[in-house]
Write a protein that holds these residues in place. Structure first.
Motif, PDB file in Angstrom:
ATOM      1  N   MET A 194      47.859   4.534 -17.961  1.00  0.00           N
ATOM      2  CA  MET A 194      48.635   3.517 -18.652  1.00  0.00           C
ATOM      3  C   MET A 194      47.964   2.162 -18.488  1.00  0.00           C
ATOM      4  SD  MET A 194      52.523   4.572 -17.477  1.00  0.00           S
ATOM      5  CE  MET A 194      53.337   3.597 -18.748  1.00  0.00           C
ATOM      6  N   SER A 195      48.196   1.288 -19.466  1.00  0.00           N
ATOM      7  CA  SER A 195      47.743  -0.096 -19.351  1.00  0.00           C
ATOM      8  C   SER A 195      48.702  -0.866 -18.456  1.00  0.00           C
ATOM      9  CB  SER A 195      47.690  -0.754 -20.720  1.00  0.00           C
ATOM     10  OG  SER A 195      49.015  -0.945 -21.222  1.00  0.00           O
ATOM     11  N   ALA A 196      48.280  -2.052 -18.047  1.00  0.00           N
ATOM     12  CA  ALA A 196      49.143  -2.890 -17.217  1.00  0.00           C
ATOM     13  C   ALA A 196      50.432  -3.238 -17.955  1.00  0.00           C
ATOM     14  CB  ALA A 196      48.394  -4.153 -16.801  1.00  0.00           C
ATOM     15  N   GLN A 197      50.320  -3.565 -19.237  1.00  0.00           N
ATOM     16  CA  GLN A 197      51.520  -3.926 -19.993  1.00  0.00           C
ATOM     17  C   GLN A 197      52.469  -2.738 -20.148  1.00  0.00           C
ATOM     18  OE1 GLN A 197      52.736  -6.868 -20.975  1.00  0.00           O
ATOM     19  NE2 GLN A 197      51.024  -7.791 -19.860  1.00  0.00           N
ATOM     20  N   GLN A 198      51.920  -1.548 -20.322  1.00  0.00           N
ATOM     21  CA  GLN A 198      52.776  -0.361 -20.395  1.00  0.00           C
ATOM     22  C   GLN A 198      53.504  -0.133 -19.075  1.00  0.00           C
ATOM     23  OE1 GLN A 198      49.621   2.332 -21.638  1.00  0.00           O
ATOM     24  NE2 GLN A 198      50.585   2.614 -23.654  1.00  0.00           N
ATOM     25  N   ILE A 199      52.799  -0.348 -17.972  1.00  0.00           N
ATOM     26  CA  ILE A 199      53.433  -0.211 -16.655  1.00  0.00           C
ATOM     27  C   ILE A 199      54.505  -1.275 -16.475  1.00  0.00           C
ATOM     28  CG2 ILE A 199      53.036  -0.423 -14.168  1.00  0.00           C
ATOM     29  CD1 ILE A 199      50.243   0.825 -14.667  1.00  0.00           C
ATOM     30  N   LYS A 200      54.211  -2.485 -16.890  1.00  0.00           N
ATOM     31  CA  LYS A 200      55.170  -3.578 -16.749  1.00  0.00           C
ATOM     32  C   LYS A 200      56.448  -3.274 -17.512  1.00  0.00           C
ATOM     33  CE  LYS A 200      55.522  -8.627 -17.113  1.00  0.00           C
ATOM     34  NZ  LYS A 200      54.819  -9.881 -17.493  1.00  0.00           N
ATOM     35  N   THR A 201      56.322  -2.769 -18.711  1.00  0.00           N
ATOM     36  CA  THR A 201      57.494  -2.414 -19.513  1.00  0.00           C
ATOM     37  C   THR A 201      58.241  -1.238 -18.891  1.00  0.00           C
ATOM     38  OG1 THR A 201      56.431  -3.204 -21.533  1.00  0.00           O
ATOM     39  CG2 THR A 201      58.268  -1.659 -21.795  1.00  0.00           C
ATOM     40  N   MET A 202      57.498  -0.215 -18.468  1.00  0.00           N
ATOM     41  CA  MET A 202      58.105   0.978 -17.891  1.00  0.00           C
ATOM     42  C   MET A 202      58.917   0.654 -16.637  1.00  0.00           C
ATOM     43  SD  MET A 202      56.142   4.347 -16.424  1.00  0.00           S
ATOM     44  CE  MET A 202      55.285   3.375 -15.162  1.00  0.00           C
ATOM     45  N   LEU A 203      58.384  -0.229 -15.791  1.00  0.00           N
ATOM     46  CA  LEU A 203      59.057  -0.569 -14.536  1.00  0.00           C
ATOM     47  C   LEU A 203      60.024  -1.742 -14.685  1.00  0.00           C
ATOM     48  CD1 LEU A 203      56.106  -0.237 -11.986  1.00  0.00           C
ATOM     49  CD2 LEU A 203      57.754   1.498 -12.713  1.00  0.00           C
ATOM     50  N   ASN A 204      60.084  -2.342 -15.867  1.00  0.00           N
ATOM     51  CA  ASN A 204      60.975  -3.471 -16.142  1.00  0.00           C
ATOM     52  C   ASN A 204      60.677  -4.653 -15.218  1.00  0.00           C
ATOM     53  OD1 ASN A 204      63.048  -4.746 -17.588  1.00  0.00           O
ATOM     54  ND2 ASN A 204      64.602  -4.134 -16.090  1.00  0.00           N
ATOM     55  N   LEU A 205      59.396  -4.952 -15.055  1.00  0.00           N
ATOM     56  CA  LEU A 205      58.972  -6.051 -14.198  1.00  0.00           C
ATOM     57  C   LEU A 205      59.000  -7.359 -14.978  1.00  0.00           C
ATOM     58  CD1 LEU A 205      55.899  -4.343 -12.468  1.00  0.00           C
ATOM     59  CD2 LEU A 205      58.296  -4.348 -11.739  1.00  0.00           C
ATOM     60  N   LYS A 206      59.474  -8.431 -14.347  1.00  0.00           N
ATOM     61  CA  LYS A 206      59.598  -9.740 -14.996  1.00  0.00           C
ATOM     62  C   LYS A 206      58.591 -10.762 -14.456  1.00  0.00           C
ATOM     63  CE  LYS A 206      63.231  -8.125 -17.161  1.00  0.00           C
ATOM     64  NZ  LYS A 206      63.095  -7.659 -18.557  1.00  0.00           N
ATOM     65  N   CYS A 207      57.687 -10.327 -13.586  1.00  0.00           N
ATOM     66  CA  CYS A 207      56.743 -11.263 -12.987  1.00  0.00           C
ATOM     67  C   CYS A 207      55.697 -11.710 -14.011  1.00  0.00           C
ATOM     68  CB  CYS A 207      56.047 -10.605 -11.789  1.00  0.00           C
ATOM     69  SG  CYS A 207      55.153  -9.088 -12.203  1.00  0.00           S
ATOM     70  N   ASN A 208      54.963 -12.765 -13.672  1.00  0.00           N
ATOM     71  CA  ASN A 208      53.851 -13.201 -14.503  1.00  0.00           C
ATOM     72  C   ASN A 208      52.792 -12.114 -14.574  1.00  0.00           C
ATOM     73  OD1 ASN A 208      54.985 -15.739 -14.924  1.00  0.00           O
ATOM     74  ND2 ASN A 208      54.022 -16.603 -13.090  1.00  0.00           N
ATOM     75  N   ASP A 209      52.026 -12.092 -15.651  1.00  0.00           N
ATOM     76  CA  ASP A 209      50.987 -11.072 -15.801  1.00  0.00           C
ATOM     77  C   ASP A 209      49.970 -11.118 -14.669  1.00  0.00           C
ATOM     78  OD1 ASP A 209      52.173 -10.102 -18.052  1.00  0.00           O
ATOM     79  OD2 ASP A 209      50.662 -10.866 -19.469  1.00  0.00           O
ATOM     80  N   ILE A 210      49.630 -12.317 -14.204  1.00  0.00           N
ATOM     81  CA  ILE A 210      48.626 -12.390 -13.139  1.00  0.00           C
ATOM     82  C   ILE A 210      49.117 -11.692 -11.881  1.00  0.00           C
ATOM     83  CG2 ILE A 210      49.378 -14.660 -12.309  1.00  0.00           C
ATOM     84  CD1 ILE A 210      45.766 -13.182 -12.413  1.00  0.00           C
ATOM     85  N   HIS A 211      50.419 -11.789 -11.597  1.00  0.00           N
ATOM     86  CA  HIS A 211      50.955 -11.107 -10.420  1.00  0.00           C
ATOM     87  C   HIS A 211      51.059  -9.601 -10.649  1.00  0.00           C
ATOM     88  CE1 HIS A 211      52.770 -15.237  -9.414  1.00  0.00           C
ATOM     89  NE2 HIS A 211      51.693 -15.030  -8.669  1.00  0.00           N
TER      90      HIS A 211
END
Length: 347
Positions: free
Chosen positions: A44-61
């Motif tokens: 998965m890409s980072a953005q796909q992981i971010k969406t999947m885990l419902n993370l609200k942090c900045n992309d750099i973090h």
């Protein structure tokens, strides 16, 4: 500590001092079930992981989180930052994906949900000699307290099974079972040891012995195996009740829960449950006699301070002294996985 040039360096000091950062990084990933979800998608890409885990942090973090996991060897990565694609490493795929047979996330869940916060009070434990967990404010036995909640009971049983499964597999394959037919696992939790021995030793019949509240969970786990004809349960209090008699009596991470008099009482009960020639086995993080190599065993002993106040891990020389004092004739030790060993006493 010094480097190879014999010049002082703060690197190792800072590595240990900030060690809780690395610990929490892994524990958070396990809590998010990152490795399990990645295994389902392969990569998965980072953005796909971010969406999947419902993370609200900045992309750099987000990149910091995923790339640090990569740096520690938990993830593989192709590309970088916005173009990066992540997948599980070999170890993460084997040990951190739910429903894989070698999954050890149960112990990591308990480390995150319970022990992480309690170890923050290590100084107080050393100063007072008192437990620093759920029983800190009262007089309840730790296990009585844990077992009041079905959720915490199940978490504890899953943790004990997952932290020991590698050791149980090693013991089931390395120990010579040819002279024995029956085994009792005292404090058997979810019957993981009994099922593992039954799997690798088709002639063995095994009994998992634990408190009555544990028995339904053990039976449910046994029913999911192929060995329910040779793995049974028995319930009782291992201090108040006799152990079910067997050719082999095993305790996995049991002796270290208790002070020396209670250790000796349990060893005596194990001796009484065995026939002549029978074997008692303690599967624990036995500390080397020089107390210089098995640092994990010494930290586990400190964990017993946090958890029980008086329990402690021990060296093989102490095991020899205790077992011989209750009548065992000889002892041996078998290294298992990592810092764990099987300390064996023969009647």
């Amino acid at each position: 500590m010094e480097n190879q040039d014999n010049q002082p360096s703060p690197a190792s000091i800072m590595q240990i001092g900030s060690g809780f950062w690395a610990s929490k990084l892994l524990l958070a990933a396990v809590k998010f079930q990152l490795f399990t979800k990645l295994a389902e998608k392969q990569s998965m890409s980072a953005q796909q992981i971010k969406t999947m885990l419902n993370l609200k942090c900045n992309d750099i973090h987000l990149f910091d989180f995923l790339d640090a996991l990569t740096g520690f060897g938990f993830l593989n990565r192709k590309g970088i930052l916005e173009s990066a694609v992540y997948s599980n490493s070999v170890n993460a795929d084997a040990f951190l994906v739910i429903d894989k047979p070698a999954y050890i996330g149960g112990m990591l869940d308990m480390l995150n949900n319970r022990l992480y916060q309690f170890w923050g009070n290590l100084e107080e434990g050393l100063l007072t000699g008192l437990p620093q967990n759920e029983i800190k404010a009262g007089d309840d036995n730790l296990f009585d307290e844990l077992y009041k909640s079905p959720e915490r009971l199940l978490e504890f049983i899953n943790a004990m099974g997952s932290i020991q499964i590698g050791n149980f597999n090693a013991f089931a394959q390395q120990f010579d079972f040819s002279k024995y037919k029956t085994l009792t696992d005292v404090g058997g939790c979810g019957a993981a040891l009994s099922a593992t021995v039954a799997k690798h030793q088709p002639h063995m019949k095994c009994t998992s012995f634990d408190l009555p509240v544990v028995e339904p969970i053990a039976k449910e786990k046994i029913a999911k195996t192929l060995f329910s004809d040779r793995v049974t349960t028995a319930s009782g209090d291992f201090f108040a009740d006799p152990f079910p008699k067997a050719d082999i009596v095993v305790m996995g991470n049991i002796l270290h829960d208790w002070d020396e008099p209670k250790k000796l009482a349990l060893l005596q009960k194990a001796y009484d449950a065995l026939p002549d020639g029978g074997a008692f086995v303690a599967i624990e993080n036995v500390i080397d006699d020089d107390r210089s190599k098995n640092v994990f065993g010494m930290m586990m002993s400190l964990n017993m301070l946090i958890e029980t106040g008086t329990g402690f891990d021990y060296t093989f020389s102490s095991f020899n002294k205790w077992t011989k004092s209750v009548g065992f004739k000889s002892t041996s030790i078998v290294p298992l996985t990592g810092p764990a060993s099987a300390a064996i006493a023969y009647k």
